[in-house]
Scaffold this motif. Sequence first.
Motif, PDB file in Angstrom:
ATOM      1  N   PRO A 156      -3.073 -56.779 -13.664  1.00  0.00           N
ATOM      2  CA  PRO A 156      -3.833 -56.263 -12.511  1.00  0.00           C
ATOM      3  C   PRO A 156      -4.559 -54.957 -12.842  1.00  0.00           C
ATOM      4  CG  PRO A 156      -1.734 -57.106 -11.782  1.00  0.00           C
ATOM      5  CD  PRO A 156      -1.701 -57.156 -13.289  1.00  0.00           C
ATOM      6  N   LYS A 157      -3.926 -54.102 -13.603  1.00  0.00           N
ATOM      7  CA  LYS A 157      -4.573 -52.830 -13.947  1.00  0.00           C
ATOM      8  C   LYS A 157      -5.871 -53.068 -14.719  1.00  0.00           C
ATOM      9  CE  LYS A 157      -3.452 -48.452 -16.310  1.00  0.00           C
ATOM     10  NZ  LYS A 157      -2.927 -47.426 -15.396  1.00  0.00           N
ATOM     11  N   ASN A 158      -5.782 -53.907 -15.755  1.00  0.00           N
ATOM     12  CA  ASN A 158      -6.975 -54.176 -16.564  1.00  0.00           C
ATOM     13  C   ASN A 158      -8.059 -54.898 -15.765  1.00  0.00           C
ATOM     14  OD1 ASN A 158      -5.375 -53.123 -18.582  1.00  0.00           O
ATOM     15  ND2 ASN A 158      -5.454 -54.921 -19.913  1.00  0.00           N
ATOM     16  N   LEU A 159      -7.652 -55.852 -14.965  1.00  0.00           N
ATOM     17  CA  LEU A 159      -8.633 -56.610 -14.193  1.00  0.00           C
ATOM     18  C   LEU A 159      -9.305 -55.739 -13.131  1.00  0.00           C
ATOM     19  CD1 LEU A 159      -6.604 -59.920 -13.841  1.00  0.00           C
ATOM     20  CD2 LEU A 159      -8.772 -59.671 -15.090  1.00  0.00           C
ATOM     21  N   ALA A 160      -8.550 -54.803 -12.565  1.00  0.00           N
ATOM     22  CA  ALA A 160      -9.164 -53.887 -11.588  1.00  0.00           C
ATOM     23  C   ALA A 160     -10.202 -53.004 -12.276  1.00  0.00           C
ATOM     24  CB  ALA A 160      -8.091 -53.035 -10.909  1.00  0.00           C
ATOM     25  N   MET A 161      -9.918 -52.596 -13.513  1.00  0.00           N
ATOM     26  CA  MET A 161     -10.908 -51.812 -14.252  1.00  0.00           C
ATOM     27  C   MET A 161     -12.158 -52.642 -14.536  1.00  0.00           C
ATOM     28  SD  MET A 161      -8.547 -49.727 -17.010  1.00  0.00           S
ATOM     29  CE  MET A 161      -9.836 -48.586 -17.574  1.00  0.00           C
ATOM     30  N   ALA A 162     -11.945 -53.898 -14.925  1.00  0.00           N
ATOM     31  CA  ALA A 162     -13.083 -54.780 -15.210  1.00  0.00           C
ATOM     32  C   ALA A 162     -13.911 -55.005 -13.943  1.00  0.00           C
ATOM     33  CB  ALA A 162     -12.581 -56.113 -15.772  1.00  0.00           C
ATOM     34  N   LEU A 163     -13.218 -55.168 -12.833  1.00  0.00           N
ATOM     35  CA  LEU A 163     -13.909 -55.309 -11.540  1.00  0.00           C
ATOM     36  C   LEU A 163     -14.766 -54.078 -11.261  1.00  0.00           C
ATOM     37  CD1 LEU A 163     -14.313 -56.591  -8.703  1.00  0.00           C
ATOM     38  CD2 LEU A 163     -12.157 -55.509  -8.023  1.00  0.00           C
ATOM     39  N   ALA A 164     -14.192 -52.911 -11.464  1.00  0.00           N
ATOM     40  CA  ALA A 164     -14.931 -51.669 -11.217  1.00  0.00           C
ATOM     41  C   ALA A 164     -16.126 -51.543 -12.158  1.00  0.00           C
ATOM     42  CB  ALA A 164     -14.004 -50.465 -11.359  1.00  0.00           C
ATOM     43  N   GLY A 165     -15.954 -51.959 -13.387  1.00  0.00           N
ATOM     44  CA  GLY A 165     -17.061 -51.916 -14.334  1.00  0.00           C
ATOM     45  C   GLY A 165     -18.214 -52.791 -13.877  1.00  0.00           C
ATOM     46  N   GLU A 166     -17.900 -53.967 -13.377  1.00  0.00           N
ATOM     47  CA  GLU A 166     -18.956 -54.870 -12.900  1.00  0.00           C
ATOM     48  C   GLU A 166     -19.621 -54.337 -11.639  1.00  0.00           C
ATOM     49  OE1 GLU A 166     -20.106 -57.104 -14.711  1.00  0.00           O
ATOM     50  OE2 GLU A 166     -18.493 -57.351 -16.171  1.00  0.00           O
TER      51      GLU A 166
END
Lengths: 121, 121, 121, 121
Positions: free
Chosen positions: B26-36
């Motif tokens: 979840p931590k990594n995916l939330a960062m990826a979401l924020a990047g997009e």
Amino acid sequence: MASVEDLSARLRDFAAERDWNQFHTPKNLAMALAGEVGELLAELQWLTPEQSRSVMDDASAGPRVRAELGDVVIYLVRLADVLGVDLVVAAFDKLADSERRYPVERSQGSARKAPPTRSTG
Amino acid sequence: MASVEDLSARLRDFAAERDWNQFHTPKNLAMALAGEVGELLAELQWLTPEQSRSVMDDASAGPRVRAELGDVVIYLVRLADVLGVDLVVAAFDKLADSERRYPVERSQGSARKAPPTRSTG
Amino acid sequence: MASVEDLSARLRDFAAERDWNQFHTPKNLAMALAGEVGELLAELQWLTPEQSRSVMDDASAGPRVRAELGDVVIYLVRLADVLGVDLVVAAFDKLADSERRYPVERSQGSARKAPPTRSTG
Amino acid sequence: MASVEDLSARLRDFAAERDWNQFHTPKNLAMALAGEVGELLAELQWLTPEQSRSVMDDASAGPRVRAELGDVVIYLVRLADVLGVDLVVAAFDKLADSERRYPVERSQGSARKAPPTRSTG
């Protein structure tokens, strides 16, 4: 079962009833979306990646994460409605690109081959 | 018609086939979401709010915005799947809160009464 | 040695020479700042926290992270100049608040006491 | 006059005294930075670009914007310290790139020539 379309319609009514369409430009909604994603990040920022896997089991953080996700969805669905974009179709199209760019046999468990840090849009 | 559930299942397969679940915390995916979401903001940052209303009509920017929305949805749906959260239900729950906090009669067209800048999640 | 003030002045000239002040509203600059922070996140999203500690040693990622930080600073300093805010003083004021809210003796190494996930503004 | 170096040193002490260095990985700090930028966006999201130009004159929003900027600076300076990057030098280097890419004579007041929406980092 509630669908994205149902949500989109209810958000449209919600904005219209309050005369908020004047504020709901794509620019403003994208900012609101980013603000909510920022709140989601804040819930996860001090957790290790492993701890983040069980964040929903935390009686305090779990409901907060769920509520932040709800907020993210609200602004994302409203934004897509204002833009006239079908979110699920847009995602499937993007996924089809990724499937071409990351063939299964050449993308095994490699961080280097993890999803690109910049979309090629 | 493709649904969020279909997308979620296909993203699950996509990650599993490439052995990427190890990265999909979840931590990594939330960062990826924020990047997009950051890339989405970048498409709209120099437009006026009014210009942003017609961004989809721009032959160059329109497809880019749609692609960025697709990326946002991909990471959001993947994140929700990993967390075990139903995005649409979470959004409806949050919307019910907002309907209580912003009664129609007291929220007419006022920027002050526009959606709160911080969720009370 | 170059200072924030020097940078701020040069950014002001840079914008004026190109007639870009019309685009440099606080709203637009905050979006641009967020977009650059999104690119920074993208560089770190698939790394473990430990791997992120040595990202600057990576011949490929290190310069990219440094460049993204440069972009973040550019928009942040430009935004502060347009708003008339002294960034370093604003940070010291905020830090003084945190020192009061997180007394040393009661904040030892506890994630619970880690910096709050929401500022109290 | 307080400098970035002074702030960086005081933030280093602040973290060390509370045994928070364990949390202050670049990955975590970048997330915290993004969270604070999200709060900054939230302050500006419903304003028009023109309204945002005078946000500091608002007795309520002005101090909030200043406080959010302070939070952004805190995490950005802490992140740069942990990474060993000189923020001002990194920004000047990036600006030199932009000066080459956007020659004055060919970048007059054109939204198309406005700062690129993606760094070439």
